[in-house]
Design a protein around this motif. Sequence first.
Motif, PDB file in Angstrom:
ATOM      1  N   THR A  56       0.876  -1.159   0.000  1.00  0.00           N
ATOM      2  CA  THR A  56       0.000   0.000   0.000  1.00  0.00           C
ATOM      3  C   THR A  56       0.916   1.212   0.000  1.00  0.00           C
ATOM      4  OG1 THR A  56      -1.858   1.108   1.057  1.00  0.00           O
ATOM      5  CG2 THR A  56      -0.266   0.091   2.511  1.00  0.00           C
ATOM      6  N   ARG A  57       0.627   2.179  -0.850  1.00  0.00           N
ATOM      7  CA  ARG A  57       1.542   3.297  -1.046  1.00  0.00           C
ATOM      8  C   ARG A  57       1.330   4.366   0.010  1.00  0.00           C
ATOM      9  NH1 ARG A  57       3.164   7.997  -3.664  1.00  0.00           N
ATOM     10  NH2 ARG A  57       4.914   7.729  -5.102  1.00  0.00           N
ATOM     11  N   MET A  58       2.432   4.809   0.556  1.00  0.00           N
ATOM     12  CA  MET A  58       2.442   5.897   1.532  1.00  0.00           C
ATOM     13  C   MET A  58       3.453   6.922   1.022  1.00  0.00           C
ATOM     14  SD  MET A  58       0.367   4.493   3.731  1.00  0.00           S
ATOM     15  CE  MET A  58       0.459   5.303   5.285  1.00  0.00           C
ATOM     16  N   GLY A  59       3.808   7.881   1.845  1.00  0.00           N
ATOM     17  CA  GLY A  59       4.841   8.838   1.473  1.00  0.00           C
ATOM     18  C   GLY A  59       4.284  10.017   0.699  1.00  0.00           C
ATOM     19  N   ARG A  77      -6.219  -0.639  -3.650  1.00  0.00           N
ATOM     20  CA  ARG A  77      -4.802  -0.640  -3.260  1.00  0.00           C
ATOM     21  C   ARG A  77      -4.594  -0.049  -1.866  1.00  0.00           C
ATOM     22  NH1 ARG A  77      -0.854   3.551  -5.923  1.00  0.00           N
ATOM     23  NH2 ARG A  77      -1.975   4.808  -4.426  1.00  0.00           N
ATOM     24  N   ASP A  78      -5.231   1.060  -1.577  1.00  0.00           N
ATOM     25  CA  ASP A  78      -5.039   1.722  -0.287  1.00  0.00           C
ATOM     26  C   ASP A  78      -6.190   1.441   0.666  1.00  0.00           C
ATOM     27  OD1 ASP A  78      -2.661   2.787  -1.172  1.00  0.00           O
ATOM     28  OD2 ASP A  78      -3.597   4.583  -1.974  1.00  0.00           O
ATOM     29  N   GLY A  79      -6.821   0.279   0.531  1.00  0.00           N
ATOM     30  CA  GLY A  79      -7.943  -0.084   1.388  1.00  0.00           C
ATOM     31  C   GLY A  79      -7.504  -0.459   2.798  1.00  0.00           C
ATOM     32  N   GLY A  86       4.845  -5.208   7.494  1.00  0.00           N
ATOM     33  CA  GLY A  86       6.166  -4.610   7.362  1.00  0.00           C
ATOM     34  C   GLY A  86       6.122  -3.380   6.484  1.00  0.00           C
ATOM     35  N   TRP A  87       7.298  -2.892   6.102  1.00  0.00           N
ATOM     36  CA  TRP A  87       7.381  -1.733   5.223  1.00  0.00           C
ATOM     37  C   TRP A  87       8.591  -1.866   4.306  1.00  0.00           C
ATOM     38  CZ3 TRP A  87      11.990   0.762   5.869  1.00  0.00           C
ATOM     39  CH2 TRP A  87      12.602   0.670   7.112  1.00  0.00           C
ATOM     40  N   TYR A  88       8.590  -1.063   3.215  1.00  0.00           N
ATOM     41  CA  TYR A  88       9.687  -1.066   2.251  1.00  0.00           C
ATOM     42  C   TYR A  88       9.891   0.355   1.740  1.00  0.00           C
ATOM     43  CZ  TYR A  88      12.178  -1.831  -2.151  1.00  0.00           C
ATOM     44  OH  TYR A  88      13.075  -1.768  -3.183  1.00  0.00           O
TER      45      TYR A  88
END
Length: 126
Positions: A56-59, A77-79, A86-88
Amino acid sequence: TLRVGTSRVRHTRNMSASLTFGNAVVGQRVAAKAEKRVSGARATLRVENKVAIRFTRMGRKKEPFYRIIAIDSRARRDGLPIQQLGWYDPIRKQSSLDAPAIKDWISKGAQPSDTVGALLKKALII
């Protein structure tokens, strides 16, 4: 409103269906045939609920940051995720993964996306 061929089936409050072509109402025989086709299509419809492990896109704009989540495969996608795993950070090439939780979801049948699968292979989780 459901589409049947080039016609439409409209459901009213009492859930009876009437078949219309534009504004003209068609006879009872055609309506009955169309209703059988619609009900037959519903009987063969099979919905599979799958859990996906994906990003899921953040930033910010031009500065992506992704969280790795377990989510229903039909959700956007951002549901709302079931669980955060985790994160990447693709800019710094850093990641933090909850390996036991990811292995648990995969053992339950969750399918990782192609990109998340490559990241998990790189991290030697799968």
